[in-house]
Design an enzyme around this catalytic site. Structure first.
Site, PDB file in Angstrom:
ATOM      1  N   LYS A  96     -34.893  35.387 -33.426  1.00 49.58           N
ATOM      2  CA  LYS A  96     -34.260  35.437 -32.100  1.00 49.58           C
ATOM      3  C   LYS A  96     -33.447  34.164 -31.969  1.00 49.58           C
ATOM      4  CE  LYS A  96     -35.070  34.928 -27.214  1.00 49.58           C
ATOM      5  NZ  LYS A  96     -36.001  34.842 -26.082  1.00 49.58           N
ATOM      6  N   GLY A 157     -36.513  32.554 -17.197  1.00 50.19           N
ATOM      7  CA  GLY A 157     -37.548  32.086 -16.289  1.00 50.19           C
ATOM      8  C   GLY A 157     -37.225  32.251 -14.820  1.00 50.19           C
ATOM      9  N   GLY A 185     -34.816  36.741 -17.652  1.00 49.33           N
ATOM     10  CA  GLY A 185     -34.482  36.921 -16.247  1.00 49.33           C
ATOM     11  C   GLY A 185     -35.237  38.033 -15.548  1.00 49.33           C
TER      12      GLY A 185
END
Lengths: 257, 65
Positions: A96, A157, A185
């Site tokens: 990632k 976050g 999000g």
């Protein structure tokens, strides 16, 4: 179920492993929600405390697929070096890719992201780029060799949900065959369901589960939400309209006034 | 010699990355290493010699989102 680089994933809910009250609660959340992919990271290890070894054992015992991240990297070089270290430790080519450009929003630096994605793909990595909803950037990432795109829903976050639904819908329509994951999000199961209803293949989230009062219960709620959203997309949602339309037939109504 | 280990200065007597890792307590642990910002794979550790002032990073699996 979504397929990333030829690997089918059993649950479209991809879960982060940070910020849980305890390792046991993390494990409980993963098991109860039947999560198949978790994200992990690399941090400095102490030769005395060896905290990372216990964590790695916990993850291995969960028998899930791991998606290592390059969280906290701010440059191509940092991200590429971290990816190499992650590939060795976690024994996977999945990465990632995060290249952070700005601290207030933790927004990806899309220029460095594309460059890092190109370098890593050429080196045999299977890159999951954390990006914005920008369509041109998504195209550049595909050109760089990415076979998955992970646009943000909102800043990491923040729990604000899908802040730019139109752009996400556009991306889905423009890239019908590319696995798309909303990453970051998401604060509520309804946000995750919305992403799946738009036709996204998966969602990746962490804080919304880890910081819930009962993380395992919340993980299950998210798992149900993504399943419902996916089923709704497959079923073909109705088109919204501005004016009311009676659902009960008007024909045959009694004349009573 | 004095090297930087995860951002802190340490004194080590060994010379190769592999033996220095053992000296610092990492024997039998799953870690990835970088020397002066460059990734050093496991297979290269025994042939990688350090010089005074070198900086090593020793990383392990950790929670991440």
């Amino acid at each position: 179920m979504p397929t990333f680089y030829g690997t089918e994933v059993k649950n479209p809910l991809l879960l982060g492993t940070a910020q849980y009250p305890s390792p046991a609660i993390l494990a409980d959340a993963v098991r109860q929600a039947e999560v198949d992919v978790v994200t992990v990271s690399l941090r400095r290890e102490s030769g005395q405390e060896k905290a990372g070894q216990d964590f790695w054992k916990l993850i291995q015992d969960l028998e899930v697929k791991v998606l290592p991240n390059t969280a906290g990297c701010h440059s191509v070089k940092e991200a590429v070096t971290t990816a190499h270290m992650a590939r060795e430790v976690f024994n996977t080519s999945w990465i990632k890719l995060e290249v952070i450009g700005e601290e207030d929003t933790l927004q990806p630096n899309i220029f460095e992201l594309v460059e890092a994605a190109r370098i890593l793909t050429e080196d045999g990595f299977q890159v999951f780029p954390y990006t914005t909803e920008d369509l041109i950037v998504a195209g550049k990432l595909l050109d760089a060799g990415c076979e998955v795109i992970m646009p943000w829903g909102a800043p990491i976050g923040s729990g604000r949900g899908l802040e730019n639904v139109t752009a996400l819908k556009t991306m889905r329509a423009h890239l019908p065959d590319v696995p798309l994951v909303v990453d970051a999000g998401i604060g509520l199961p309804s946000h995750a369901a919305e992403a799946m209803e738009l036709g996204f293949d998966a969602v990746l989230l962490n804080t919304a589960v880890a910081k819930a009062g009962d993380p395992a219960q919340m993980a299950k709620a998210f798992s149900s939400a993504v399943a419902a959203g996916k089923a709704a997309f497959n079923a073909g949602p109705m088109e919204p309209r501005d004016m009311a339309a009676p659902s009960t037939p008007v024909m045959g109504k009694a004349f009573l006034s | 010699m004095r090297i930087m280990h995860n951002g802190e200065a340490v004194e080590v007597t060994s010379e190769t990355l592999e033996t220095i890792l053992n000296e610092l307590g990492y024997a039998e642990t799953v870690v990835a290493t970088a020397l002066n910002g460059e990734f050093i794979p496991v297979s290269m550790r025994e042939n990688t010699s350090l010089n005074p002032g070198d900086s090593i990073e020793v990383l392990a699996p950790m929670q991440g989102g």
